[in-house]
Design an enzyme around this catalytic site. Structure first.
Site, PDB file in Angstrom:
ATOM      1  N   ASP A   1      -8.056  -4.821   0.175  1.00 37.23           N
ATOM      2  CA  ASP A   1      -8.617  -5.310  -1.086  1.00 37.23           C
ATOM      3  C   ASP A   1      -8.428  -6.816  -1.256  1.00 37.23           C
ATOM      4  OD1 ASP A   1      -9.302  -2.659  -2.037  1.00 37.23           O
ATOM      5  OD2 ASP A   1      -7.160  -2.355  -2.291  1.00 37.23           O
TER       6      ASP A   1
ATOM      7  N   HIS B   1       0.853  -1.182   0.000  1.00 37.79           N
ATOM      8  CA  HIS B   1       0.000   0.000   0.000  1.00 37.79           C
ATOM      9  C   HIS B   1       0.886   1.229   0.000  1.00 37.79           C
ATOM     10  CE1 HIS B   1      -3.098   2.892   1.260  1.00 37.79           C
ATOM     11  NE2 HIS B   1      -3.975   2.012   0.875  1.00 37.79           N
TER      12      HIS B   1
END
Length: 431
Positions: free
Chosen positions: A371, A313
């Site tokens: 996700d 991320h």
């Protein structure tokens, strides 16, 4: 924002006079150097592609510590909120700064519930889209079109107008997303019911038909509600910054949120869980768990062109706190629906195991993000992959509208106008 005792000094190697800038402290997190007068004092701009080290605003809504893997909404840790609150309570918190009292919660739920219905002509508007249009294309149009139906709350200088618009957007997004889905599958729209919860209502609008009503599964409802909470806000990300920048021009809130929806559509942002699930399905088609090791070796080869989706991320350099909660939710849903042996979940677990043990991924801090598991949960619920990003937009609308309202409430806000380093042709004549 509190002025610090220290100051920052900018010096130049060519002997030009040094310049001092004030330093401000936030509640927690890095201090900021106030460079608003940089151009006036030096004739120079800063250069920061991607805003890697630039604070574009002052905000009291969300805080992220990427090194610690920490996400706070108004100071509350995300895992505590996801375990102990429902989505509308978190929405109230994000918008108002505090969790609601029982009376406040009842009133807020009532107001949102009674604004879920959209103007009947919105149905006619939807008919102009092809059945195979991507839901995000449809949603971008529908959200922008709200300003044509609800222009009685678009005076952005009026706090009451901003409040009404916020409620309308939060309430109507589930209706719009479900309408986009029903249109894509050729089924009639299902009107909202005021006796259901926010998330339960959305599930019914998605999956009920005039022939068969939909009985909301409590585990599924809680799982989707948790997904909404985990995606409600995430500081100054690309889509939130887009909403702020668009809103800074003075445009109406529906247009600003539509801009956020469009930005979220990108695969590097809101489309990441869709890309992650597609990756898992590709591995499954190539041989499943037995091929995971081979796949991960390709990921490590920069020349292979193979990417590992759902890991790493831009902000988090530790385990994404939302991913831990999503993994637990994933197990609950698969067990409740009798899908505990789901092959994609087994694939996901094996990918995670290798990533957490292999030095290549550990050194690069490529931990699973939210996700990675949210796509599996939505797939198990019955939500088509193409709708994942629209679900994300539904949840993030709360954060967008709160950030937009915060910006407009700031007396020092100005229209956004980034600068540039020009590298084109210098002045020349036309011959």
């Amino acid at each position: 924002m509190q002025l610090s005792d220290k100051k920052a000094t900018l010096s130049f190697s060519d002997g030009s006079p040094s310049v001092e800038f004030p330093v401000y402290q936030g509640t927690i997190g890095p201090d900021v150097i106030d460079i608003r007068n940089l151009y006036g004092q030096t004739g120079m701009f800063t250069y920061d592609p991607g805003f890697m080290a630039t604070a574009s605003c002052e905000s009291a809504i969300t805080y992220i510590d990427g090194d610690k893997g920490q996400l706070l909404y108004r100071g509350h840790p995300i895992d505590q909120l996801a375990k102990n609150c429902d989505f509308l309570s978190v929405a109230y918190l994000i918008m108002n700064g505090e969790l609601p009292s029982p009376d406040q919660k009842q009133e807020f739920n009532h107001i949102v519930t009674h604004h879920t219905l959209v103007h009947e002509q919105m149905h006619n508007f939807l008919q102009g889209f092809r059945r195979d249009a991507h839901p995000m294309a449809v949603l971008t149009g529908l959200v922008g079109a709200l300003s044509a139906f609800y222009h009685d709350s678009t005076d952005i200088t009026d706090p009451r107008h901003r409040e009404v618009s916020a409620i309308r957007l939060i309430a109507k997004m589930p209706t719009l997303v479900s309408m986009a889905y029903k249109h894509s599958v050729g089924q009639p729209f299902i009107y909202p019911k005021n006796d259901l919860s926010y998330t339960g209502n959305f599930l019914r609008m998605m999956f009920a038909t005039p022939c068969d009503d939909y009985v909301v599964n409590d585990v599924v409802e809680r799982a989707l509600d948790r997904i909404f909470i985990l995606h409600a806000d995430h500081e100054q990300n690309a889509s939130t910054s887009t909403v702020r920048l668009c809103g800074s021009s003075g445009t109406n809130p529906f247009a600003a949120i539509a801009a956020g929806v469009a930005c979220l559509w990108g695969p590097a942002h809101g489309g990441a869980n869709e890309a992650c699930l597609n990756m898992l399905e590709d591995i499954q088609a190539q041989g499943g768990v037995a091929k995971v090791g081979e796949f991960m070796e390709k990921v490590k080869d920069k020349n292979s062109g193979v990417r590992l989706m759902g890991f790493g991320h831009r902000v988090y350099k530790n385990y994404d706190p939302r991913a831990k909660m999503m993994q637990e939710t994933c197990r609950e849903v698969l067990d409740a629906l009798g899908l505990h042996s789901d092959p994609l979940f087994k694939l996901a677990m094996e990918l995670e195991r290798i990533a957490l043990e292999d030095p290549y991924f550990v050194e690069r801090k490529l931990y699973p993000n939210v996700d990675f598991y949210s796509g599996i949960v939505q797939r198990a619920i019955g939500i088509p992959t193409s709708l994942f990003t629209a679900i994300f937009a539904l949840a993030r609308t709360v954060g967008w509208i709160a950030q937009w309202n915060e910006m407009l409430s700031d007396p020092s806000y100005k229209i956004g106008r980034p600068r540039q380093l020009y590298t084109g042709a210098s002045l020349r004549d036309v011959k």
